[in-house]
Design a protein around this motif. Structure first.
Motif, PDB file in Angstrom:
ATOM      1  N   GLU A 114       0.840  -1.191   0.000  1.00  0.00           N
ATOM      2  CA  GLU A 114       0.000   0.000   0.000  1.00  0.00           C
ATOM      3  C   GLU A 114       0.873   1.238   0.000  1.00  0.00           C
ATOM      4  O   GLU A 114       1.913   1.271   0.666  1.00  0.00           O
ATOM      5  CB  GLU A 114      -0.889   0.037   1.240  1.00  0.00           C
ATOM      6  N   VAL A 115       0.428   2.256  -0.723  1.00  0.00           N
ATOM      7  CA  VAL A 115       1.132   3.537  -0.725  1.00  0.00           C
ATOM      8  C   VAL A 115       0.911   4.200   0.626  1.00  0.00           C
ATOM      9  O   VAL A 115      -0.226   4.386   1.055  1.00  0.00           O
ATOM     10  CB  VAL A 115       0.635   4.453  -1.863  1.00  0.00           C
ATOM     11  N   LYS A 116       1.986   4.539   1.313  1.00  0.00           N
ATOM     12  CA  LYS A 116       1.907   5.233   2.598  1.00  0.00           C
ATOM     13  C   LYS A 116       2.219   6.715   2.447  1.00  0.00           C
ATOM     14  O   LYS A 116       1.792   7.533   3.250  1.00  0.00           O
ATOM     15  CB  LYS A 116       2.878   4.615   3.606  1.00  0.00           C
ATOM     16  N   TYR A 117       2.983   7.036   1.423  1.00  0.00           N
ATOM     17  CA  TYR A 117       3.383   8.418   1.208  1.00  0.00           C
ATOM     18  C   TYR A 117       3.809   8.566  -0.242  1.00  0.00           C
ATOM     19  O   TYR A 117       4.316   7.625  -0.831  1.00  0.00           O
ATOM     20  CB  TYR A 117       4.544   8.778   2.137  1.00  0.00           C
ATOM     21  N   GLN A 118       3.558   9.727  -0.803  1.00  0.00           N
ATOM     22  CA  GLN A 118       4.022   9.967  -2.159  1.00  0.00           C
ATOM     23  C   GLN A 118       4.598  11.361  -2.290  1.00  0.00           C
ATOM     24  O   GLN A 118       4.158  12.287  -1.615  1.00  0.00           O
ATOM     25  CB  GLN A 118       2.909   9.741  -3.179  1.00  0.00           C
ATOM     26  N   LEU A 119       5.592  11.464  -3.148  1.00  0.00           N
ATOM     27  CA  LEU A 119       6.190  12.747  -3.486  1.00  0.00           C
ATOM     28  C   LEU A 119       5.741  13.107  -4.891  1.00  0.00           C
ATOM     29  O   LEU A 119       6.111  12.428  -5.856  1.00  0.00           O
ATOM     30  CB  LEU A 119       7.719  12.667  -3.461  1.00  0.00           C
ATOM     31  N   ASP A 120       4.922  14.125  -5.014  1.00  0.00           N
ATOM     32  CA  ASP A 120       4.488  14.576  -6.332  1.00  0.00           C
ATOM     33  C   ASP A 120       5.545  15.496  -6.922  1.00  0.00           C
ATOM     34  O   ASP A 120       6.397  16.034  -6.212  1.00  0.00           O
ATOM     35  CB  ASP A 120       3.148  15.305  -6.212  1.00  0.00           C
ATOM     36  N   ASN A 121       5.486  15.660  -8.222  1.00  0.00           N
ATOM     37  CA  ASN A 121       6.442  16.502  -8.950  1.00  0.00           C
ATOM     38  C   ASN A 121       7.877  16.049  -8.721  1.00  0.00           C
ATOM     39  O   ASN A 121       8.787  16.854  -8.548  1.00  0.00           O
ATOM     40  CB  ASN A 121       6.274  17.981  -8.561  1.00  0.00           C
ATOM     41  N   TYR A 122       8.069  14.728  -8.690  1.00  0.00           N
ATOM     42  CA  TYR A 122       9.388  14.158  -8.420  1.00  0.00           C
ATOM     43  C   TYR A 122       9.966  13.566  -9.681  1.00  0.00           C
ATOM     44  O   TYR A 122       9.318  12.709 -10.294  1.00  0.00           O
ATOM     45  CB  TYR A 122       9.279  13.086  -7.339  1.00  0.00           C
ATOM     46  N   PRO A 123      11.134  13.860 -10.129  1.00  0.00           N
ATOM     47  CA  PRO A 123      11.921  14.986  -9.647  1.00  0.00           C
ATOM     48  C   PRO A 123      11.414  16.320 -10.190  1.00  0.00           C
ATOM     49  O   PRO A 123      11.728  17.370  -9.659  1.00  0.00           O
ATOM     50  CB  PRO A 123      13.325  14.688 -10.150  1.00  0.00           C
ATOM     51  N   ARG A 124      10.582  16.226 -11.274  1.00  0.00           N
ATOM     52  CA  ARG A 124       9.957  17.440 -11.792  1.00  0.00           C
ATOM     53  C   ARG A 124       8.467  17.233 -12.032  1.00  0.00           C
ATOM     54  O   ARG A 124       7.646  17.988 -11.553  1.00  0.00           O
ATOM     55  CB  ARG A 124      10.620  17.889 -13.094  1.00  0.00           C
ATOM     56  N   SER A 125       8.139  16.191 -12.785  1.00  0.00           N
ATOM     57  CA  SER A 125       6.727  15.998 -13.151  1.00  0.00           C
ATOM     58  C   SER A 125       6.209  14.602 -12.822  1.00  0.00           C
ATOM     59  O   SER A 125       5.052  14.301 -13.121  1.00  0.00           O
ATOM     60  CB  SER A 125       6.541  16.259 -14.650  1.00  0.00           C
ATOM     61  N   GLY A 126       7.009  13.761 -12.204  1.00  0.00           N
ATOM     62  CA  GLY A 126       6.590  12.407 -11.870  1.00  0.00           C
ATOM     63  C   GLY A 126       6.137  12.285 -10.430  1.00  0.00           C
ATOM     64  O   GLY A 126       5.932  13.277  -9.728  1.00  0.00           O
ATOM     65  N   THR A 127       5.980  11.043  -9.996  1.00  0.00           N
ATOM     66  CA  THR A 127       5.584  10.757  -8.613  1.00  0.00           C
ATOM     67  C   THR A 127       6.420   9.605  -8.091  1.00  0.00           C
ATOM     68  O   THR A 127       6.650   8.623  -8.801  1.00  0.00           O
ATOM     69  CB  THR A 127       4.095  10.386  -8.528  1.00  0.00           C
ATOM     70  N   ARG A 128       6.872   9.732  -6.871  1.00  0.00           N
ATOM     71  CA  ARG A 128       7.608   8.675  -6.182  1.00  0.00           C
ATOM     72  C   ARG A 128       6.704   8.166  -5.061  1.00  0.00           C
ATOM     73  O   ARG A 128       6.226   8.943  -4.238  1.00  0.00           O
ATOM     74  CB  ARG A 128       8.909   9.222  -5.612  1.00  0.00           C
ATOM     75  N   TYR A 129       6.491   6.836  -5.046  1.00  0.00           N
ATOM     76  CA  TYR A 129       5.607   6.214  -4.070  1.00  0.00           C
ATOM     77  C   TYR A 129       6.414   5.434  -3.047  1.00  0.00           C
ATOM     78  O   TYR A 129       7.258   4.619  -3.411  1.00  0.00           O
ATOM     79  CB  TYR A 129       4.635   5.257  -4.772  1.00  0.00           C
ATOM     80  N   PHE A 130       6.122   5.642  -1.787  1.00  0.00           N
ATOM     81  CA  PHE A 130       6.709   4.876  -0.693  1.00  0.00           C
ATOM     82  C   PHE A 130       5.628   3.904  -0.239  1.00  0.00           C
ATOM     83  O   PHE A 130       4.539   4.306   0.158  1.00  0.00           O
ATOM     84  CB  PHE A 130       7.140   5.805   0.443  1.00  0.00           C
ATOM     85  N   MET A 131       5.956   2.619  -0.311  1.00  0.00           N
ATOM     86  CA  MET A 131       4.961   1.580  -0.091  1.00  0.00           C
ATOM     87  C   MET A 131       5.375   0.656   1.046  1.00  0.00           C
ATOM     88  O   MET A 131       6.573   0.455   1.282  1.00  0.00           O
ATOM     89  CB  MET A 131       4.759   0.776  -1.373  1.00  0.00           C
ATOM     90  N   GLU A 132       4.388   0.093   1.742  1.00  0.00           N
ATOM     91  CA  GLU A 132       4.630  -0.828   2.844  1.00  0.00           C
ATOM     92  C   GLU A 132       3.697  -2.023   2.752  1.00  0.00           C
ATOM     93  O   GLU A 132       2.640  -1.954   2.129  1.00  0.00           O
ATOM     94  CB  GLU A 132       4.388  -0.136   4.193  1.00  0.00           C
ATOM     95  N   LYS A 133       4.123  -3.069   3.439  1.00  0.00           N
ATOM     96  CA  LYS A 133       3.313  -4.282   3.542  1.00  0.00           C
ATOM     97  C   LYS A 133       3.649  -4.951   4.864  1.00  0.00           C
ATOM     98  O   LYS A 133       4.809  -4.976   5.275  1.00  0.00           O
ATOM     99  CB  LYS A 133       3.645  -5.214   2.380  1.00  0.00           C
ATOM    100  N   SER A 134       2.641  -5.489   5.515  1.00  0.00           N
ATOM    101  CA  SER A 134       2.860  -6.255   6.744  1.00  0.00           C
ATOM    102  C   SER A 134       3.293  -7.670   6.378  1.00  0.00           C
ATOM    103  O   SER A 134       2.745  -8.271   5.449  1.00  0.00           O
ATOM    104  CB  SER A 134       1.570  -6.303   7.563  1.00  0.00           C
ATOM    105  N   LEU A 135       4.254  -8.183   7.112  1.00  0.00           N
ATOM    106  CA  LEU A 135       4.717  -9.557   6.900  1.00  0.00           C
ATOM    107  C   LEU A 135       4.168 -10.505   7.954  1.00  0.00           C
ATOM    108  O   LEU A 135       4.473 -11.684   7.930  1.00  0.00           O
ATOM    109  CB  LEU A 135       6.246  -9.614   6.897  1.00  0.00           C
ATOM    110  N   SER A 136       3.375  -9.986   8.877  1.00  0.00           N
ATOM    111  CA  SER A 136       2.848 -10.850   9.942  1.00  0.00           C
ATOM    112  C   SER A 136       1.566 -11.543   9.541  1.00  0.00           C
ATOM    113  O   SER A 136       0.975 -11.290   8.560  1.00  0.00           O
ATOM    114  CB  SER A 136       2.621 -10.040  11.205  1.00  0.00           C
TER     115      SER A 136
END
Length: 136
Positions: A114-136
């Motif tokens: 799941e996306v937990k955080y995103q950086l828009d306009n990265y590095p100029r016009s894209g998006t960087r997604y920080f994703m997590e998942k539970s392993l339990s």
């Protein structure tokens, strides 16, 4: 007295990294353990691989790559499953990674991330997604 200087070098960046890592290690109760696995072809050339690290309760996936000629064969899925299992066996409860908008967000979402955080306009016009998942 101190003198200000501009320094855009990788040497300065490495020095800062070493200093901050050393400082942080004194405050963490965990060490970083590198993990990885790969697929090779008949010539022992890497065609798909994953590199990660275990840090306390977290598995951090740094790189997951599959050569164009090997795509569509399920290698990336197998690598992801293998590194998650390896991390879980070593005590990881969560896994974290980041991906860019033109890379593999749907691939990871299909596998429970799941996306937990995103950086828009990265590095100029894209998006960087920080994703997590539970392993339990």
């Amino acid at each position: 007295m101190y003198q200000f200087e501009n320094d855009d070098s990788q040497v300065l960046e490495q020095l800062l990294r070493e200093q901050i890592v050393a400082y942080n290690q004194a405050h963490f109760d965990a060490q970083r353990l590198p993990l990885g696995c790969k697929f090779v072809d008949e010539n022992q050339q890497v065609v798909a691989a994953v590199a990660a690290q275990l840090f306390g309760n977290w598995l951090q996936i740094n790189w997951l790559w599959c050569d164009e000629k090997a795509r569509g064969q399920g290698l990336a899925s197998k690598l992801l499953s293998a590194i998650e299992l390896k991390g879980k066996q070593l005590g990881a409860l969560q896994v974290q990674l980041d991906t860019l908008d033109f890379q593999a967000r749907p691939f990871y979402e299909h596998r429970g991330y799941e996306v937990k955080y995103q950086l828009d306009n990265y590095p100029r016009s894209g998006t960087r997604y920080f994703m997590e998942k539970s392993l339990s």
